[in-house]
Structures are given as C-alpha cells and as structure tokens.
Design a protein around this motif. Structure first.
Motif, PDB file in Angstrom:
ATOM      1  N   GLY A  35     -29.290 -15.244  47.078  1.00  0.00           N
ATOM      2  CA  GLY A  35     -28.480 -16.231  46.377  1.00  0.00           C
ATOM      3  C   GLY A  35     -27.043 -16.151  46.833  1.00  0.00           C
ATOM      4  O   GLY A  35     -26.648 -15.232  47.558  1.00  0.00           O
ATOM      5  N   ARG A  36     -26.225 -17.083  46.403  1.00  0.00           N
ATOM      6  CA  ARG A  36     -24.833 -17.108  46.855  1.00  0.00           C
ATOM      7  C   ARG A  36     -24.003 -15.979  46.273  1.00  0.00           C
ATOM      8  O   ARG A  36     -22.925 -15.685  46.774  1.00  0.00           O
ATOM      9  N   THR A  37     -24.489 -15.319  45.216  1.00  0.00           N
ATOM     10  CA  THR A  37     -23.756 -14.201  44.627  1.00  0.00           C
ATOM     11  C   THR A  37     -24.056 -12.889  45.328  1.00  0.00           C
ATOM     12  O   THR A  37     -23.468 -11.861  44.994  1.00  0.00           O
ATOM     13  N   GLY A  38     -24.980 -12.903  46.283  1.00  0.00           N
ATOM     14  CA  GLY A  38     -25.345 -11.696  46.994  1.00  0.00           C
ATOM     15  C   GLY A  38     -26.613 -11.045  46.475  1.00  0.00           C
ATOM     16  O   GLY A  38     -27.135 -10.124  47.099  1.00  0.00           O
ATOM     17  N   ARG A  39     -27.110 -11.503  45.341  1.00  0.00           N
ATOM     18  CA  ARG A  39     -28.387 -10.973  44.843  1.00  0.00           C
ATOM     19  C   ARG A  39     -29.493 -11.382  45.795  1.00  0.00           C
ATOM     20  O   ARG A  39     -29.473 -12.472  46.356  1.00  0.00           O
ATOM     21  N   SER A  40     -30.469 -10.486  45.968  1.00  0.00           N
ATOM     22  CA  SER A  40     -31.582 -10.811  46.843  1.00  0.00           C
ATOM     23  C   SER A  40     -32.843 -10.122  46.351  1.00  0.00           C
ATOM     24  O   SER A  40     -32.789  -9.198  45.541  1.00  0.00           O
ATOM     25  N   THR A  41     -33.955 -10.599  46.855  1.00  0.00           N
ATOM     26  CA  THR A  41     -35.256 -10.032  46.521  1.00  0.00           C
ATOM     27  C   THR A  41     -36.178 -10.185  47.723  1.00  0.00           C
ATOM     28  O   THR A  41     -35.964 -11.056  48.570  1.00  0.00           O
ATOM     29  N   VAL A  42     -37.172  -9.329  47.788  1.00  0.00           N
ATOM     30  CA  VAL A  42     -38.169  -9.400  48.863  1.00  0.00           C
ATOM     31  C   VAL A  42     -39.331 -10.251  48.366  1.00  0.00           C
ATOM     32  O   VAL A  42     -39.796 -10.096  47.239  1.00  0.00           O
ATOM     33  N   VAL A  43     -39.791 -11.149  49.221  1.00  0.00           N
ATOM     34  CA  VAL A  43     -40.909 -12.034  48.910  1.00  0.00           C
ATOM     35  C   VAL A  43     -42.000 -11.757  49.939  1.00  0.00           C
ATOM     36  O   VAL A  43     -41.746 -11.840  51.142  1.00  0.00           O
ATOM     37  N   ASP A  44     -43.187 -11.404  49.468  1.00  0.00           N
ATOM     38  CA  ASP A  44     -44.276 -11.057  50.383  1.00  0.00           C
ATOM     39  C   ASP A  44     -44.839 -12.246  51.146  1.00  0.00           C
ATOM     40  O   ASP A  44     -45.194 -12.119  52.318  1.00  0.00           O
ATOM     41  N   HIS A  45     -44.946 -13.389  50.484  1.00  0.00           N
ATOM     42  CA  HIS A  45     -45.491 -14.588  51.121  1.00  0.00           C
ATOM     43  C   HIS A  45     -44.976 -15.804  50.358  1.00  0.00           C
ATOM     44  O   HIS A  45     -44.375 -15.682  49.296  1.00  0.00           O
ATOM     45  N   LEU A  46     -45.215 -16.981  50.906  1.00  0.00           N
ATOM     46  CA  LEU A  46     -44.663 -18.195  50.302  1.00  0.00           C
ATOM     47  C   LEU A  46     -45.253 -18.502  48.936  1.00  0.00           C
ATOM     48  O   LEU A  46     -44.642 -19.214  48.154  1.00  0.00           O
ATOM     49  N   GLY A  47     -46.402 -17.939  48.618  1.00  0.00           N
ATOM     50  CA  GLY A  47     -46.973 -18.137  47.288  1.00  0.00           C
ATOM     51  C   GLY A  47     -46.123 -17.497  46.205  1.00  0.00           C
ATOM     52  O   GLY A  47     -46.157 -17.924  45.053  1.00  0.00           O
ATOM     53  N   ALA A  48     -45.345 -16.496  46.569  1.00  0.00           N
ATOM     54  CA  ALA A  48     -44.467 -15.816  45.610  1.00  0.00           C
ATOM     55  C   ALA A  48     -43.041 -16.362  45.648  1.00  0.00           C
ATOM     56  O   ALA A  48     -42.183 -15.915  44.875  1.00  0.00           O
ATOM     57  N   LEU A  49     -42.781 -17.317  46.512  1.00  0.00           N
ATOM     58  CA  LEU A  49     -41.415 -17.809  46.712  1.00  0.00           C
ATOM     59  C   LEU A  49     -40.814 -18.503  45.503  1.00  0.00           C
ATOM     60  O   LEU A  49     -39.705 -18.176  45.073  1.00  0.00           O
ATOM     61  N   TRP A  50     -41.513 -19.471  44.928  1.00  0.00           N
ATOM     62  CA  TRP A  50     -40.880 -20.301  43.891  1.00  0.00           C
ATOM     63  C   TRP A  50     -40.625 -19.534  42.594  1.00  0.00           C
ATOM     64  O   TRP A  50     -39.562 -19.699  41.992  1.00  0.00           O
ATOM     65  N   PRO A  51     -41.514 -18.675  42.136  1.00  0.00           N
ATOM     66  CA  PRO A  51     -41.155 -17.865  40.960  1.00  0.00           C
ATOM     67  C   PRO A  51     -39.949 -16.962  41.235  1.00  0.00           C
ATOM     68  O   PRO A  51     -39.068 -16.804  40.380  1.00  0.00           O
ATOM     69  N   ALA A  52     -39.874 -16.400  42.439  1.00  0.00           N
ATOM     70  CA  ALA A  52     -38.728 -15.553  42.802  1.00  0.00           C
ATOM     71  C   ALA A  52     -37.452 -16.391  42.871  1.00  0.00           C
ATOM     72  O   ALA A  52     -36.382 -15.949  42.439  1.00  0.00           O
ATOM     73  N   ALA A  53     -37.562 -17.600  43.403  1.00  0.00           N
ATOM     74  CA  ALA A  53     -36.401 -18.487  43.492  1.00  0.00           C
ATOM     75  C   ALA A  53     -35.875 -18.835  42.099  1.00  0.00           C
ATOM     76  O   ALA A  53     -34.660 -18.846  41.867  1.00  0.00           O
ATOM     77  N   GLU A  54     -36.781 -19.096  41.173  1.00  0.00           N
ATOM     78  CA  GLU A  54     -36.355 -19.418  39.810  1.00  0.00           C
ATOM     79  C   GLU A  54     -35.668 -18.235  39.140  1.00  0.00           C
ATOM     80  O   GLU A  54     -34.659 -18.418  38.452  1.00  0.00           O
TER      81      GLU A  54
END
Length: 97
Positions: free
Chosen positions: A56-75
């Motif tokens: 994110g723009r604040t510098g927070r980040s997370t690891v996403v294993d695959h695109l199926g996990a992308l949108w919940p992580a994005a939210e």
C-alpha cells in the motif's frame, strides 16, 4: 470464484493457467495486469520468488501466495472493499485503455 481452491493446500491456482514463458515471467505479467485495477485502490502487486507482495502507499505490505488470495488481502490492506468488477472500476479501466 470461491475459496475452496485454497482449502486443500494445492500448490497451484487455476489463475496460473497455461504457461507460455518462464514461471517468473508469467507471474510478472499477471502482476502487471492486476496492477491496473490495484492502482485504483492505491495498491501495488509485485512478483517475488514464487509468490507476490502486495503493498500500500503507507508502506504496509503482505505476501500473497496466488491470485486467489489477492482480493481479500487487498481489502485488508486498503481498509475498504476492492471489487474489480465494480462498474466504476471497469469504467476507469476503459478510460485508460
């Protein structure tokens, strides 16, 4: 799509599709496509090893294993709903195409 794909711990996700290049090149291409939408939410996806990092723009980040996990992580990272099928998102993407 449902979360059942990840429930059994399968290493591959359906979004990996048929590979036309190296796995790394394919992940970079998928990240680039996802970034068109994620940018509207001030997020960025990068290919990293055999996974992705979502930042994110604040510098927070997370690891996403695959695109199926992308949108919940994005939210979680954006702190709001991220709907790639929202008509306003689609309209914004069409304007930049």
């Amino acid at each position: 799509m449902c979360g059942l794909c990840g429930a059994f711990g399968a290493p591959d996700h359906w979004s990996d599709g048929v590979r036309r290049g190296t796995p790394q090149a394919e992940r970079r291409a998928r990240a680039s496509a996802a970034n068109r939408v994620l940018g509207l939410y001030s997020l960025r996806l990068a290919a990293w090893a055999d996974r992705y990092t979502l930042s994110g723009r604040t510098g927070r980040s997370t690891v996403v294993d695959h695109l199926g996990a992308l949108w919940p992580a994005a939210e979680r990272l954006a702190g709001r709903a991220c709907d790639p099928l929202d008509p306003a998102v689609i309209a914004a993407l069409e304007e930049t195409a």
